[in-house]
Design an enzyme around this catalytic site. Structure first.
Site, PDB file in Angstrom:
ATOM      1  N   LYS A   1     -67.901  22.961 -17.129  1.00  0.00           N
ATOM      2  CA  LYS A   1     -68.754  23.693 -16.179  1.00  0.00           C
ATOM      3  C   LYS A   1     -69.056  25.038 -16.826  1.00  0.00           C
ATOM      4  CE  LYS A   1     -69.167  26.506 -13.267  1.00  0.00           C
ATOM      5  NZ  LYS A   1     -70.109  27.652 -13.417  1.00  0.00           N
TER       6      LYS A   1
ATOM      7  N   GLU B   1     -57.263  32.356 -19.397  1.00  0.00           N
ATOM      8  CA  GLU B   1     -57.494  33.488 -20.300  1.00  0.00           C
ATOM      9  C   GLU B   1     -58.393  34.455 -19.547  1.00  0.00           C
ATOM     10  OE1 GLU B   1     -59.034  36.029 -22.128  1.00  0.00           O
ATOM     11  OE2 GLU B   1     -60.069  34.687 -23.533  1.00  0.00           O
TER      12      GLU B   1
ATOM     13  N   CYS C   1     -63.305  39.490 -24.114  1.00  0.00           N
ATOM     14  CA  CYS C   1     -61.959  39.517 -23.495  1.00  0.00           C
ATOM     15  C   CYS C   1     -61.027  40.377 -24.318  1.00  0.00           C
ATOM     16  CB  CYS C   1     -61.382  38.105 -23.421  1.00  0.00           C
ATOM     17  SG  CYS C   1     -62.465  36.961 -22.589  1.00  0.00           S
TER      18      CYS C   1
ATOM     19  N   GLU D   1     -60.325  46.673 -16.838  1.00  0.00           N
ATOM     20  CA  GLU D   1     -61.242  46.056 -17.798  1.00  0.00           C
ATOM     21  C   GLU D   1     -62.670  46.341 -17.352  1.00  0.00           C
ATOM     22  OE1 GLU D   1     -61.563  41.724 -17.996  1.00  0.00           O
ATOM     23  OE2 GLU D   1     -61.437  41.893 -20.177  1.00  0.00           O
TER      24      GLU D   1
HETATM   25  P1  ADP Z   1     -67.589  36.901 -14.466  1.00  0.00           P
HETATM   26  O1  ADP Z   1     -67.277  37.797 -13.318  1.00  0.00           O
HETATM   27  O2  ADP Z   1     -67.332  37.553 -15.770  1.00  0.00           O
HETATM   28  O3  ADP Z   1     -68.885  36.191 -14.365  1.00  0.00           O
HETATM   29  P2  ADP Z   1     -66.124  34.699 -13.413  1.00  0.00           P
HETATM   30  O4  ADP Z   1     -64.645  34.585 -13.436  1.00  0.00           O
HETATM   31  O5  ADP Z   1     -66.775  34.973 -12.091  1.00  0.00           O
HETATM   32  O6  ADP Z   1     -66.462  35.788 -14.481  1.00  0.00           O
HETATM   33  O7  ADP Z   1     -66.797  33.397 -14.000  1.00  0.00           O
HETATM   34  C1  ADP Z   1     -66.282  32.635 -15.071  1.00  0.00           C
HETATM   35  C2  ADP Z   1     -66.546  31.174 -14.796  1.00  0.00           C
HETATM   36  O8  ADP Z   1     -65.848  30.803 -13.615  1.00  0.00           O
HETATM   37  C3  ADP Z   1     -68.005  30.829 -14.542  1.00  0.00           C
HETATM   38  O9  ADP Z   1     -68.286  29.556 -15.103  1.00  0.00           O
HETATM   39  C4  ADP Z   1     -68.083  30.768 -13.042  1.00  0.00           C
HETATM   40  O10 ADP Z   1     -69.114  29.931 -12.551  1.00  0.00           O
HETATM   41  C5  ADP Z   1     -66.732  30.164 -12.704  1.00  0.00           C
HETATM   42  N1  ADP Z   1     -66.269  30.413 -11.333  1.00  0.00           N
HETATM   43  C6  ADP Z   1     -66.556  31.475 -10.524  1.00  0.00           C
HETATM   44  N2  ADP Z   1     -65.973  31.330  -9.330  1.00  0.00           N
HETATM   45  C7  ADP Z   1     -65.285  30.162  -9.353  1.00  0.00           C
HETATM   46  C8  ADP Z   1     -64.464  29.444  -8.421  1.00  0.00           C
HETATM   47  N3  ADP Z   1     -64.239  29.919  -7.195  1.00  0.00           N
HETATM   48  N4  ADP Z   1     -63.912  28.279  -8.821  1.00  0.00           N
HETATM   49  C9  ADP Z   1     -64.115  27.799 -10.056  1.00  0.00           C
HETATM   50  N5  ADP Z   1     -64.896  28.411 -10.974  1.00  0.00           N
HETATM   51  C10 ADP Z   1     -65.472  29.574 -10.644  1.00  0.00           C
END
Ligand code: ADP
Length: 484
Positions: free
Chosen positions: A180, A255, A289, A386
């Site tokens: 995903k 990570e 990161c 961060e």
């Molecule tokens: P950022 O804030 O840097 O965009 P995220 O942690 O929100 O980082 O996103 C990293 C990945 O996690 C993306 O692929 C995002 O779609 C996914 N993601 C965000 N929210 C969820 C969730 N509740 N469950 C699973 N995956 C998620």
């Protein structure tokens, strides 16, 4: 403008070896961060799409992919690596437009993806179990087996590198994967799937479902058919994923970033250190990161390091990815406003270097001028949280003990570096620093596909990259035979 990565329709998902339409009725717009324009639409993967992908992966394990020998897996991974190299220029352009990376950084990511595939291709048939001396009449041995279906949720900052280290290692161990990608940037993930298809990766071994985190991502983490989840992203979502996967008692690799320090001592070779001190802060516009967002400098060389880092910052130019300057835009207007929110808390801090946004940069691009602060207190918000933008802080220190205390004084523990000619100090600090990787007189070791990577504390747990990742993407079975 509609982009067609490797001739594909980017609104499709890759499931069971075929390009298929999502069951969702809407698509998501992909924005070019260099100018704020719409690049194209992508699928908004649904729970149903994720379910189809998990089913396809499950079938792959029962079919050709599950039956492939380690050597056969290695051969197809090697072909995927060659396919990546054969498409360097297209992948570079896609990543530059999608993520906003200057071309040279995007190109380096493509090469890294190919390296991951080469490395894991070679590793497939070199992971083996052990025989264990046991009681009289027994023969005991261990088998390394795939988890089964692995879920991979990746962020937008280094899509190709993270696909390489995560999906590459999982495939090497014989797992069937569901990827995903991030909703902000997923074109190279789609292109990678097409390269894998053309290389002959059996149907269902890799499935890609683009979509929103709270929908497709969440559906993947809670799916009962998923046996391992690897996630790279924010701390908040990492915690959610750990909670969700706990319900199915599924192992997870997280990570989650860091606040990584570089420690510069009076006896350091400052000229050698300088490019590493600044590049580790501004690379990918600080959206890394392992960005070295804290530079700790001993008093004897403090003024010199501040002046020289500041001078480099003053020369940095920021502009559209395709202009290939020092920095591109941030990923989105949202990320820009997060970084600006931090800069607004810098009141009273001394700015000792600042890059410049080029005059022709489109006003709707997500540009932030890289900014270097000096004389920052270790407990200041800019030295603790961060930021994920092109911002570094310089913190002075007097003694080695104080340096270690400051370095270890955040909730994170991903990477650290020591710049010193004193061998005993290098060895001491390598042990004392709280981090998953410690670099002595370098930073990042040029990427290091071969080097285990991961954190401690809020930086997460589990290790990716290198051979170590293969243990994380497999499970150990002990076979005890009694034969008398
Ligand atoms: P950022 O804030 O840097 O965009 P995220 O942690 O929100 O980082 O996103 C990293 C990945 O996690 C993306 O692929 C995002 O779609 C996914 N993601 C965000 N929210 C969820 C969730 N509740 N469950 C699973 N995956 C998620």
């Amino acid at each position: 403008m509609t982009l067609t990565p490797l001739g594909l329709d980017p609104t499709l998902c890759f499931i069971g070896g075929a390009w298929v339409r999502s069951s969702a009725s809407t698509c998501l717009a992909l924005i070019n961060p260099s100018d704020g324009s719409a690049l194209c639409e992508i699928a908004c993967g649904s729970e149903n799409d994720v379910d189809r992908a998990v089913q396809a992966a499950t079938s792959a394990l029962q079919g050709e992919w599950g039956k492939a020998t380690a050597a056969e897996r290695g051969r197809v991974l090697a072909k995927i690596g060659q396919g990546v190299l054969a498409n360097v220029e297209e992948l570079t352009q896609l990543e530059a437009m999608d993520v906003g990376k200057p071309l040279k950084q995007a190109r380096a990511d493509v090469i890294a993806l190919a390296r991951y595939m080469e490395f894991y291709a070679g590793a497939c048939d070199k992971v083996h179990g052990e025989t264990i001396p046991y009681l009289e009449g027994y023969t005991v041995y261990t088998l390394r087996e795939p988890h089964g279906v692995t879920g991979h949720i990746i962020p937008w900052n280094y899509p190709m590198q993270i696909i390489g280290r995560s999906v590459g290692a999982a495939l090497a161990m014989g797992n069937a994967t569901v990827l995903k990608p991030a909703e902000e940037a997923c074109l190279t993930a789609l292109a990678f799937a097409e390269i894998a298809r053309r290389a002959g990766l059996p149907d269902g071994a890799l499935n890609v479902v683009p979509g929103l985190g709270a929908e497709a991502g969440a559906a993947l983490t809670r799916h009962p058919g998923v046996h391992h989840v690897s996630f790279t992203g924010s701390v908040g979502v990492g915690k959610l994923i750990q909670e969700t996967t706990a319900r199915n008692v599924v192992p997870v690799t997280l990570e989650l970033g860091g606040k990584s320090p570089q420690l510069v001592f009076d006896d350091a070779d400052i000229d050698a250190a300088l490019p590493f001190l600044v590049n580790a802060g501004i690379q990918n516009a600080g959206q890394t990161c392992s960005a070295a967002s804290r530079i700790l400098v001993q008093r004897g060389v403090y003024a010199r390091v501040v002046a020289q880092m500041g001078k480099r910052y003053d020369g940095f130019r920021v502009g559209p990815a395709l202009e290939d300057l020092d920095l591109g835009p941030l990923i989105s207007a949202r990320q820009k406003s997060i970084v600006e929110g931090y800069l607004a808390q810098a009141d009273g801090l001394e700015v000792v270097g600042k890059g410049r946004i080029v005059a022709d940069a489109p006003t709707n691009g997500a540009y932030v001028a890289p900014t270097l602060f000096a004389g920052v207190r270790a407990d200041h918000v800019l030295a603790q949280e961060e930021i994920f933008g092109p911002v570094q802080v310089i913190i002075p220190f007097d003694t080695e003990e104080e340096a270690v205390q400051i370095a270890n004084g955040t909730d994170f523990g991903l990477v650290a570096a020591v710049w010193s000619q004193n061998g005993a100090r290098q060895m001491r600090l390598a042990k004392q620093l709280r981090a998953g990787q410690v670099f002595l007189n370098n930073y990042g070791a040029g990427g290091g596909v071969e080097l285990p990577f991961g954190g401690t504390g809020l930086s997460g747990h589990g290790r990716e990259k290198g051979f170590e990742a293969l243990y994380g993407f497999s499970t150990l079975k002990t076979v005890a035979a009694f034969h008398g």
